[in-house]
Design an enzyme around this catalytic site. Structure first.
Site, PDB file in Angstrom:
ATOM      1  N   ASP A   1      -4.730   3.795  -1.976  1.00 15.81           N
ATOM      2  CA  ASP A   1      -5.857   4.133  -1.101  1.00 15.81           C
ATOM      3  C   ASP A   1      -6.384   5.523  -1.411  1.00 15.81           C
ATOM      4  OD1 ASP A   1      -6.125   1.829   0.637  1.00 15.81           O
ATOM      5  OD2 ASP A   1      -4.130   2.349   1.383  1.00 15.81           O
TER       6      ASP A   1
ATOM      7  N   ASP B   1      -6.968  -6.478   3.626  1.00 15.07           N
ATOM      8  CA  ASP B   1      -6.285  -5.182   3.678  1.00 15.07           C
ATOM      9  C   ASP B   1      -6.324  -4.596   5.084  1.00 15.07           C
ATOM     10  OD1 ASP B   1      -5.271  -2.661   3.156  1.00 15.07           O
ATOM     11  OD2 ASP B   1      -7.061  -1.953   2.091  1.00 15.07           O
TER      12      ASP B   1
ATOM     13  N   MET C   1     -12.194   4.533  -1.210  1.00 14.29           N
ATOM     14  CA  MET C   1     -12.937   4.730   0.048  1.00 14.29           C
ATOM     15  C   MET C   1     -13.604   6.089  -0.041  1.00 14.29           C
ATOM     16  SD  MET C   1      -9.967   3.222   2.475  1.00 14.29           S
ATOM     17  CE  MET C   1      -8.819   3.421   1.122  1.00 14.29           C
TER      18      MET C   1
ATOM     19  N   HIS D   1      -8.192   1.261  -4.411  1.00 13.90           N
ATOM     20  CA  HIS D   1      -9.199   1.020  -3.375  1.00 13.90           C
ATOM     21  C   HIS D   1      -9.903   2.345  -3.101  1.00 13.90           C
ATOM     22  CE1 HIS D   1      -9.738  -0.048   1.219  1.00 13.90           C
ATOM     23  NE2 HIS D   1     -10.892   0.007   0.583  1.00 13.90           N
TER      24      HIS D   1
ATOM     25  N   SER E   1       0.839  -1.199   0.000  1.00 14.65           N
ATOM     26  CA  SER E   1       0.000   0.000   0.000  1.00 14.65           C
ATOM     27  C   SER E   1       0.872   1.246   0.000  1.00 14.65           C
ATOM     28  CB  SER E   1      -0.916  -0.013   1.231  1.00 14.65           C
ATOM     29  OG  SER E   1      -1.533   1.248   1.351  1.00 14.65           O
TER      30      SER E   1
ATOM     31  N   MET F   1      -9.055   8.208  -0.531  1.00 11.20           N
ATOM     32  CA  MET F   1      -9.992   8.559   0.549  1.00 11.20           C
ATOM     33  C   MET F   1     -10.498   9.977   0.330  1.00 11.20           C
ATOM     34  SD  MET F   1      -7.955   7.092   3.842  1.00 11.20           S
ATOM     35  CE  MET F   1      -7.033   5.546   3.771  1.00 11.20           C
TER      36      MET F   1
ATOM     37  N   HIS G   1      -1.147  -1.154  -4.211  1.00 10.31           N
ATOM     38  CA  HIS G   1      -2.463  -0.831  -3.670  1.00 10.31           C
ATOM     39  C   HIS G   1      -2.512   0.681  -3.422  1.00 10.31           C
ATOM     40  CE1 HIS G   1      -6.063  -1.755  -1.168  1.00 10.31           C
ATOM     41  NE2 HIS G   1      -5.642  -0.758  -0.420  1.00 10.31           N
TER      42      HIS G   1
ATOM     43  N   MET H   1     -11.682  -5.796   4.573  1.00  8.71           N
ATOM     44  CA  MET H   1     -10.907  -4.898   5.431  1.00  8.71           C
ATOM     45  C   MET H   1     -10.669  -5.560   6.778  1.00  8.71           C
ATOM     46  SD  MET H   1     -10.310  -2.396   3.528  1.00  8.71           S
ATOM     47  CE  MET H   1      -9.354  -1.534   4.790  1.00  8.71           C
TER      48      MET H   1
HETATM   49  C1  DX5 Z   1      -6.724   1.570   5.367  1.00  8.71           C
HETATM   50  C2  DX5 Z   1      -6.189   1.317   3.988  1.00  8.71           C
HETATM   51  C3  DX5 Z   1      -5.122   0.264   3.943  1.00  8.71           C
HETATM   52  C4  DX5 Z   1      -3.852   0.683   4.641  1.00  8.71           C
HETATM   53  C5  DX5 Z   1      -2.953  -0.496   4.845  1.00  8.71           C
HETATM   54  O1  DX5 Z   1      -7.747   2.477   5.297  1.00  8.71           O
HETATM   55  O2  DX5 Z   1      -7.245   0.901   3.146  1.00  8.71           O
HETATM   56  O3  DX5 Z   1      -4.837  -0.104   2.608  1.00  8.71           O
HETATM   57  O4  DX5 Z   1      -3.157   1.670   3.912  1.00  8.71           O
HETATM   58  O5  DX5 Z   1      -1.878  -0.126   5.642  1.00  8.71           O
HETATM   59  P1  DX5 Z   1      -1.364  -1.053   6.839  1.00  8.71           P
HETATM   60  O6  DX5 Z   1      -0.843  -2.306   6.212  1.00  8.71           O
HETATM   61  O7  DX5 Z   1      -0.310  -0.208   7.484  1.00  8.71           O
HETATM   62  O8  DX5 Z   1      -2.536  -1.340   7.755  1.00  8.71           O
HETATM   63 ZN    ZN Z   2      -6.657  -0.020   1.253  1.00  8.55          ZN
END
Ligand code: DX5
Ligand code: ZN
Length: 220
Positions: free
Chosen positions: A33, A173, A66, A64, A6, A35, A31, A135
């Site tokens: 993220d 994840d 969110m 991903h 990630s 948000m 990956h 998750m």
């Molecule tokens: C959380 C994210 C994850 C996160 C993973 O909201 O969706 O992808 O970045 O990071 P670690 O492995 O540090 O939990």
């Molecule tokens: Zn994620």
């Protein structure tokens, strides 16, 4: 076993180096993220950054989302270079339509589930999905502790997929690292996302290799 580091946990001022480390470490995907500060209490990466990362990365991107109202953003992320794209079940009003749009855009379609959302909500749409992203932390931040009860969700989903002879990849994840990746893989997960375990380590490339080694040793 697929490994998807990630990028959120990497030095975001130097994503090029992180992308190169992912290539050297044998990562299968990066990956990403996304948000929106609304669906989750954090604001991270947007379309221009995904474009920039796609342009400098040999490793394909697994994005991903969110975000609330994911339908507004899907096309842009597909155009930006997402090869796998997931939306949250909790954020989707017309999930079937979203899945169709992602696949029509040429990407693999996934649905992400918050820890407290049972896998059984996917019972009917499951045959249409390419992957499910379970998750194992509450989405919003890297570096949180793994929630062990989510392993049972992976086991239930794996048995449903096998019983129905479906071709759906299970990804997990959040909070995955050297100490628990074997357990995660043993529960039926085929793609592991790991952020801080990799990028907060001394040697991210060696950590990726060790994560793959441990995951694969569980499978033999
Ligand atoms: C959380 C994210 C994850 C996160 C993973 O909201 O969706 O992808 O970045 O990071 P670690 O492995 O540090 O939990
Ligand atoms: Zn994620």
């Amino acid at each position: 076993m697929l490994l998807a580091p990630s990028i959120l946990a990497a030095d975001l001022a130097d994503m090029k180096t992180a992308a190169e480390q992912c290539r050297q470490g044998g990562a299968d995907f990066i990956h990403v993220d996304v948000m929106d500060g609304h669906f989750v209490p954090n604001l991270t990466i947007g379309v221009p950054v995904v474009q920039a990362l796609a342009a400098c990365s040999e490793v394909p991107l697994e994005v991903h989302l969110m975000v609330s109202n994911p339908e507004r953003l899907l096309e842009e992320y597909l155009d930006a270079g997402a090869r796998w794209l997931s939306v949250h079940w909790e954020a989707a009003t017309h999930l079937d339509r979203l899945v169709g749009q992602i696949q029509k855009g040429g990407a693999a379609a996934g649905v992400a589930l918050n820890p407290a959302t049972p896998v059984e909500v996917l019972q009917d749409i499951l045959p249409r999905l390419d992957f499910v992203l379970l998750m194992s932390v509450n989405p919003g931040f890297a570096g949180q502790a793994f929630l062990p009860y989510t392993l049972d969700k992976a086991r239930r989903l794996r048995s449903a997929i096998e019983r129905r002879q479906l071709d759906v990849t299970i990804a997990m994840d959040g909070g995955i690292g050297i100490d628990n990746i074997r357990q995660v893989v043993a529960s039926g997960v085929e793609m592991c996302v790991a952020g801080s375990a990799i990028f907060a380590s001394e040697d991210p490339v060696a950590t990726m290799q060790e994560l793959k080694r441990r995951a694969e040793s569980e499978l033999v």
